[in-house]
Design an enzyme around this catalytic site. Structure first.
Site, PDB file in Angstrom:
ATOM      1  N   GLY A  14       0.829  -1.204   0.000  1.00 13.12           N
ATOM      2  CA  GLY A  14       0.000   0.000   0.000  1.00 13.12           C
ATOM      3  C   GLY A  14       0.858   1.246   0.000  1.00 13.12           C
ATOM      4  CG  ASN A  64      -5.523  -8.207  -4.239  1.00  9.52           C
ATOM      5  OD1 ASN A  64      -5.377  -7.953  -3.049  1.00  9.52           O
ATOM      6  ND2 ASN A  64      -6.700  -8.508  -4.766  1.00  9.52           N
ATOM      7  CG  ASN A  91       0.770   1.389   4.817  1.00 13.62           C
ATOM      8  OD1 ASN A  91       0.384   2.055   5.782  1.00 13.62           O
ATOM      9  ND2 ASN A  91       0.492   1.728   3.564  1.00 13.62           N
ATOM     10  CB  SER A 143      -5.220   1.642  13.829  1.00 10.71           C
ATOM     11  OG  SER A 143      -6.131   2.681  14.131  1.00 10.71           O
ATOM     12  CE1 TYR A 155      -8.266   0.440   9.246  1.00  9.86           C
ATOM     13  CE2 TYR A 155      -8.406   1.530  11.378  1.00  9.86           C
ATOM     14  CZ  TYR A 155      -7.769   1.341  10.161  1.00  9.86           C
ATOM     15  OH  TYR A 155      -6.642   2.068   9.860  1.00  9.86           O
ATOM     16  CB  ALA A 157     -11.670  -7.250  14.522  1.00 10.99           C
ATOM     17  CE  LYS A 159      -5.091  -0.848  10.542  1.00 13.08           C
ATOM     18  NZ  LYS A 159      -3.948  -1.048   9.628  1.00 13.08           N
ATOM     19  CB  ILE A 188      -2.381   9.766   9.893  1.00 17.65           C
ATOM     20  CG1 ILE A 188      -1.797   9.026  11.102  1.00 17.65           C
ATOM     21  CG2 ILE A 188      -1.264  10.295   8.988  1.00 17.65           C
ATOM     22  CD1 ILE A 188      -0.907   9.840  12.000  1.00 17.65           C
TER      23      ILE A 188
END
Length: 254
Positions: A14, A64, A91, A143, A155, A157, A159, A188
């Site tokens: 990413g 991917n 990332n 995060s 998200y 879960a 992270k 960010i």
């Protein structure tokens, strides 16, 4: 003058925008050869042109992270071109925010796949090279949402899952000279957070003001703030720092 990442190869998922691009820039400034993968071909072409214009040695590959074969092929290409993979930064990520009762199977599955399966695929592929060379640095981007955040069951879960993966990798791979650590950003300024502002119907400027008012240092984070923490974990001198999570959020997270 010798730079701390001279002769090191950094592989960033990413890496075409936002935090990933910021990490790539920091490594490049400190002498590393840069390889990035991303699913967004247009963004890849843009970042490749931008980096090459600055004289930065970069390989930008469309792949991917959810597809193991694509990840492995990309790594093979990087090793063939640059000779090794010394630093892996997981990332790549997406958001599909919604309250639990509105969250669809697709919202859940896509986020789980990109973040967790993606990190699994890239780490499994990279460790083969790292074990062979008896050296490696794995940095997973988590995060503050790992601590829980309404509207982000999926998200949060993944992270939190990345932190568990980090600690397990630290125990499994440490004996091979490979460390595994995690950086957990707070808010960010990126395209992803701009999309959040759009989704809730406020201007990004007002959104940033509201966010900054709740952060002890009085501002939102920049990709470079995360890149600095990633670079610390990636440093050869950080070999005794392993299995750690650092929150880069402008203040305490509890």
């Amino acid at each position: 003058m010798t730079q701390r990442f001279d002769n090191r190869v950094a592989f960033i998922t990413g890496g075409s925008r936002g935090i990933g691009k910021g990490i790539a820039e920091t490594f490049a400034e400190e002498g590393a050869k840069i390889a990035i993968i991303d699913i967004n071909e247009e963004a890849l072409q843009e970042v490749e042109a931008e980096f090459k214009e600055k004289g930065i040695n970069i390989l930008a590959i469309q792949a991917n992270v959810v597809k193991a074969a694509e990840v492995e092929a990309a790594m093979e290409q990087v090793v063939k071109e640059f000779g090794s993979i010394d630093i892996l930064v997981n990332n790549a990520g997406i958001i599909r925010d919604n309250l639990l009762f509105k969250m669809t199977d697709s919202d859940w599955d896509q986020v789980i796949d990109v973040h967790l399966k993606g990190a699994f695929n890239t780490t499994r592929a990279a460790q083969k090279y790292m074990v062979q060379q008896k050296y490696g640095r794995i940095i997973n981007i988590s995060s503050t949402s790992a601590l829980g955040n309404p509207g982000q069951a999926n998200y949060s879960a993944v992270k939190a899952g990345l932190q568990g993966l980090t600690k397990t990798l630290a125990k499994e791979l440490g004996k091979f000279g490979i460390t595994s650590n995690s950086v957990a950003p707070g808010f960010i300024e990126t395209d992803m957070t701009k999309a959040t502002a759009e989704r809730i119907g406020v201007s990004f400027e007002d959104f940033l003001k509201g966010v900054a008012s709740k952060i002890p240092v009085g501002r939102a984070g920049k990709p470079s703030d995360i890149a600095n923490a990633v670079a610390f974990f990636a440093d050869e001198k950080s070999s005794f720092v392993n299995g750690q999570v650092i929150y880069v959020a402008g203040g305490p997270t509890n």
